[in-house]
Design a protein around this motif. Sequence first.
Motif, PDB file in Angstrom:
ATOM      1  N   PHE A  25       0.827  -1.207   0.000  1.00  0.00           N
ATOM      2  CA  PHE A  25       0.000   0.000   0.000  1.00  0.00           C
ATOM      3  C   PHE A  25       0.862   1.257   0.000  1.00  0.00           C
ATOM      4  CE2 PHE A  25      -2.400   3.157   2.671  1.00  0.00           C
ATOM      5  CZ  PHE A  25      -3.257   3.568   1.662  1.00  0.00           C
ATOM      6  N   SER A  26       1.964   1.228   0.741  1.00  0.00           N
ATOM      7  CA  SER A  26       2.839   2.402   0.789  1.00  0.00           C
ATOM      8  C   SER A  26       3.454   2.707  -0.573  1.00  0.00           C
ATOM      9  CB  SER A  26       3.948   2.199   1.829  1.00  0.00           C
ATOM     10  OG  SER A  26       4.908   1.247   1.383  1.00  0.00           O
ATOM     11  N   GLN A  27       3.576   1.700  -1.422  1.00  0.00           N
ATOM     12  CA  GLN A  27       4.120   1.901  -2.765  1.00  0.00           C
ATOM     13  C   GLN A  27       3.022   2.257  -3.780  1.00  0.00           C
ATOM     14  OE1 GLN A  27       7.593   1.743  -3.034  1.00  0.00           O
ATOM     15  NE2 GLN A  27       7.239   1.551  -0.832  1.00  0.00           N
ATOM     16  N   LEU A  28       1.808   1.812  -3.538  1.00  0.00           N
ATOM     17  CA  LEU A  28       0.726   1.965  -4.511  1.00  0.00           C
ATOM     18  C   LEU A  28      -0.020   3.285  -4.392  1.00  0.00           C
ATOM     19  CD1 LEU A  28      -0.807  -1.618  -4.181  1.00  0.00           C
ATOM     20  CD2 LEU A  28       0.360  -0.718  -6.202  1.00  0.00           C
ATOM     21  N   ALA A  29      -0.102   3.839  -3.200  1.00  0.00           N
ATOM     22  CA  ALA A  29      -0.986   4.973  -2.953  1.00  0.00           C
ATOM     23  C   ALA A  29      -0.424   6.283  -3.487  1.00  0.00           C
ATOM     24  CB  ALA A  29      -1.259   5.107  -1.455  1.00  0.00           C
ATOM     25  N   GLY A  30      -1.328   7.175  -3.867  1.00  0.00           N
ATOM     26  CA  GLY A  30      -0.958   8.517  -4.293  1.00  0.00           C
ATOM     27  C   GLY A  30      -1.424   8.846  -5.693  1.00  0.00           C
ATOM     28  N   PRO A  31      -1.618  10.112  -5.996  1.00  0.00           N
ATOM     29  CA  PRO A  31      -2.111  10.530  -7.306  1.00  0.00           C
ATOM     30  C   PRO A  31      -1.153  10.147  -8.430  1.00  0.00           C
ATOM     31  CG  PRO A  31      -2.176  12.344  -5.720  1.00  0.00           C
ATOM     32  CD  PRO A  31      -1.388  11.251  -5.094  1.00  0.00           C
ATOM     33  N   ASP A  32      -1.725   9.936  -9.629  1.00  0.00           N
ATOM     34  CA  ASP A  32      -0.879   9.702 -10.800  1.00  0.00           C
ATOM     35  C   ASP A  32      -1.133  10.724 -11.900  1.00  0.00           C
ATOM     36  OD1 ASP A  32      -3.350   8.904 -11.782  1.00  0.00           O
ATOM     37  OD2 ASP A  32      -2.623   7.014 -12.627  1.00  0.00           O
ATOM     38  N   GLY A  33      -1.999  11.695 -11.645  1.00  0.00           N
ATOM     39  CA  GLY A  33      -2.277  12.730 -12.633  1.00  0.00           C
ATOM     40  C   GLY A  33      -3.190  12.281 -13.755  1.00  0.00           C
ATOM     41  N   GLN A  34      -3.730  11.059 -13.649  1.00  0.00           N
ATOM     42  CA  GLN A  34      -4.612  10.540 -14.687  1.00  0.00           C
ATOM     43  C   GLN A  34      -5.977  10.122 -14.146  1.00  0.00           C
ATOM     44  OE1 GLN A  34      -2.438   7.987 -17.725  1.00  0.00           O
ATOM     45  NE2 GLN A  34      -0.978   7.934 -16.038  1.00  0.00           N
ATOM     46  N   ASP A  35      -5.991   9.517 -12.973  1.00  0.00           N
ATOM     47  CA  ASP A  35      -7.241   9.129 -12.337  1.00  0.00           C
ATOM     48  C   ASP A  35      -7.722  10.297 -11.477  1.00  0.00           C
ATOM     49  OD1 ASP A  35      -9.285   8.114 -10.774  1.00  0.00           O
ATOM     50  OD2 ASP A  35      -8.279   6.222 -10.345  1.00  0.00           O
ATOM     51  N   ALA A  36      -8.827  10.913 -11.900  1.00  0.00           N
ATOM     52  CA  ALA A  36      -9.299  12.116 -11.211  1.00  0.00           C
ATOM     53  C   ALA A  36      -9.819  11.827  -9.808  1.00  0.00           C
ATOM     54  CB  ALA A  36     -10.401  12.788 -12.034  1.00  0.00           C
ATOM     55  N   PHE A  37     -10.108  10.566  -9.488  1.00  0.00           N
ATOM     56  CA  PHE A  37     -10.502  10.223  -8.122  1.00  0.00           C
ATOM     57  C   PHE A  37      -9.284  10.105  -7.211  1.00  0.00           C
ATOM     58  CE2 PHE A  37     -14.490   8.671 -10.082  1.00  0.00           C
ATOM     59  CZ  PHE A  37     -15.410   9.294  -9.241  1.00  0.00           C
ATOM     60  N   ALA A  38      -8.111   9.869  -7.776  1.00  0.00           N
ATOM     61  CA  ALA A  38      -6.903   9.665  -6.988  1.00  0.00           C
ATOM     62  C   ALA A  38      -6.223  11.006  -6.747  1.00  0.00           C
ATOM     63  CB  ALA A  38      -5.958   8.696  -7.695  1.00  0.00           C
ATOM     64  N   THR A  39      -6.752  11.748  -5.789  1.00  0.00           N
ATOM     65  CA  THR A  39      -6.251  13.097  -5.525  1.00  0.00           C
ATOM     66  C   THR A  39      -5.681  13.258  -4.125  1.00  0.00           C
ATOM     67  OG1 THR A  39      -8.455  13.818  -4.821  1.00  0.00           O
ATOM     68  CG2 THR A  39      -7.881  14.127  -7.147  1.00  0.00           C
ATOM     69  N   SER A  40      -5.833  12.252  -3.270  1.00  0.00           N
ATOM     70  CA  SER A  40      -5.424  12.390  -1.881  1.00  0.00           C
ATOM     71  C   SER A  40      -3.910  12.408  -1.754  1.00  0.00           C
ATOM     72  CB  SER A  40      -5.983  11.237  -1.040  1.00  0.00           C
ATOM     73  OG  SER A  40      -5.426  11.263   0.249  1.00  0.00           O
ATOM     74  N   THR A  41      -3.400  13.460  -1.156  1.00  0.00           N
ATOM     75  CA  THR A  41      -1.966  13.539  -0.869  1.00  0.00           C
ATOM     76  C   THR A  41      -1.704  13.508   0.634  1.00  0.00           C
ATOM     77  OG1 THR A  41      -2.067  15.965  -0.928  1.00  0.00           O
ATOM     78  CG2 THR A  41      -1.470  14.843  -2.965  1.00  0.00           C
ATOM     79  N   ALA A  42      -2.746  13.102   1.386  1.00  0.00           N
ATOM     80  CA  ALA A  42      -2.600  13.042   2.843  1.00  0.00           C
ATOM     81  C   ALA A  42      -1.468  12.103   3.220  1.00  0.00           C
ATOM     82  CB  ALA A  42      -3.900  12.561   3.473  1.00  0.00           C
ATOM     83  N   GLN A  43      -0.704  12.481   4.225  1.00  0.00           N
ATOM     84  CA  GLN A  43       0.391  11.640   4.674  1.00  0.00           C
ATOM     85  C   GLN A  43      -0.158  10.417   5.402  1.00  0.00           C
ATOM     86  OE1 GLN A  43       3.790  12.202   4.074  1.00  0.00           O
ATOM     87  NE2 GLN A  43       2.860  13.646   2.659  1.00  0.00           N
ATOM     88  N   PHE A  44       0.495   9.302   5.251  1.00  0.00           N
ATOM     89  CA  PHE A  44       0.086   8.091   5.958  1.00  0.00           C
ATOM     90  C   PHE A  44       1.330   7.285   6.260  1.00  0.00           C
ATOM     91  CE2 PHE A  44       0.863   5.063   2.596  1.00  0.00           C
ATOM     92  CZ  PHE A  44       0.791   5.843   1.454  1.00  0.00           C
ATOM     93  N   ASP A  45       1.197   6.385   7.239  1.00  0.00           N
ATOM     94  CA  ASP A  45       2.289   5.473   7.519  1.00  0.00           C
ATOM     95  C   ASP A  45       1.769   4.051   7.358  1.00  0.00           C
ATOM     96  OD1 ASP A  45       1.267   4.420  10.098  1.00  0.00           O
ATOM     97  OD2 ASP A  45       1.607   6.471  10.775  1.00  0.00           O
ATOM     98  N   ALA A  46       2.660   3.095   7.472  1.00  0.00           N
ATOM     99  CA  ALA A  46       2.277   1.709   7.218  1.00  0.00           C
ATOM    100  C   ALA A  46       1.311   1.169   8.261  1.00  0.00           C
ATOM    101  CB  ALA A  46       3.527   0.834   7.163  1.00  0.00           C
ATOM    102  N   GLY A  47       1.341   1.727   9.461  1.00  0.00           N
ATOM    103  CA  GLY A  47       0.385   1.307  10.468  1.00  0.00           C
ATOM    104  C   GLY A  47       0.740   0.036  11.210  1.00  0.00           C
TER     105      GLY A  47
END
Length: 469
Positions: free
Chosen positions: A229-251
């Motif tokens: 998840f830590s590698q997959l998450a974050g915007p890619d500039g193509q999927d308009a739903f993928a806009t979250s840039t909130a910081q997160f940790d692995a948990g």
Amino acid sequence: MKTDIIYSDATKLAELIRTKELSPVEVVQAHLDRIGAVDPKINAIVTLADDALEAAKVAEKAIVAGEELGPLHGVPFTVKDSIDTAGVATQRGSPIFKGRVPEIDATSVARMKKAGGILLAKTNLPEFSYWIESDNLLSGKSNNPWDLTRTPGGSSGGESAAIAAGMSPLGLGTDLAISVRGPAAQTGIVSLKATHGRVPMTGIWPRAPRRFWHVGPMARSVRDLALAFSQLAGPDGQDAFATSTAQFDAGVGRSPDRQLRVGWLVEPGFGPVAPEVADTVKTAAEALKDLGSFVEPVRIPALERDFALDVFNRLHVMEMKPAFAEATAGRSQDELYKMAKTMLSLPDTSMKDYIDAEQAAERLRDGYADYFRTYDALITPVLPIPAHKHGVAKFVINGKTVDATYLQGATVPLNVTGLPGLSMRFGTSKEGLPINVQLVGSWLAESTILHLASLLENVSTVRDLHPNL
């Protein structure tokens, strides 16, 4: 040693590769050998990546040369066959797309490769990635490694079966209503459907209805979910739903600075649930209480007012049916399997019903928002029953007869609302089959459910069991 390799998690394999105790070539070859040995019985693998061994040799040279290594360097991974993979066929479970080879990786695949992962194979799914069993005209039916007469679920059933059987340590699936969490429950692995939009859906078909689709990691350990998840998450500039840039940790391994408040819920709101599944949910809740969380049974009135499965059905048919019609236009009926034919035959949702369903979806989101004002997480069933026999259309669950769509009763609320959910094993049925529980967090709170899942994993008595193949 090969047994140690095929049942090690991705995090351990990455560590052994990084310290030169294992080579990427050894690891990839061990998994290819495992596929050759057990996949003829399971039919989880659709296509092998021809260059997997060559990629492993390149990864080995990078280690020898002292190059900077990614967190998954040299670790093989598999991908559901609805997710585009450059140079490797992506056929979407249909003869309509037979031989289709994308030129570009989906964002999720590209990110796994950037982390050092090696694409090993594509895995089976239902036609158009749409049903709770993984069966289609092109690549056939996948079997559950715990019992070959049962399903590994859908739509990411090939992926779940491959991981459970030791053919892959880590993979990517997609989830419209159940499809990474349900298959994980049917095979006893772990999976994560993050908050909607956390992981871009770029390069994955179908996209309609876009607001319900997710892509997520499937694995054998919670720490692998966190790493992926830590590698997959974050915007890619193509999927308009993928806009979250909130910081997160692995948990994982990070204790919160206060006592977590956790509710648990079996019924009402999800449809009928088998007693042994209900008992597993309660046992998981009690385990978290023993580990220091505040835990109590809860009810969520919004789930009782608006049955999320009904809301979902009224919304998604209206939005998904045109995508099916476009894909099948001009094609022979012989190229269509059960679900495409079923979808195309369904009546359109009336505009009134569609609007009413939209309002119900908003009430469900509000209901969960109100719940998360008081609690940090929720424990529920994933499925109302353990893995079932192939082809069953109706079930008697806790004295009630329901059709197969009801298996999505506890998972689909998270697609309608966009909340994150994690599926993990915490029990065993009287027939020796896995029983998973679902951990639900508030929006963007993946670290919370990953933390709680890691606690449960540490006290679980079933975490080291594997199918006898």
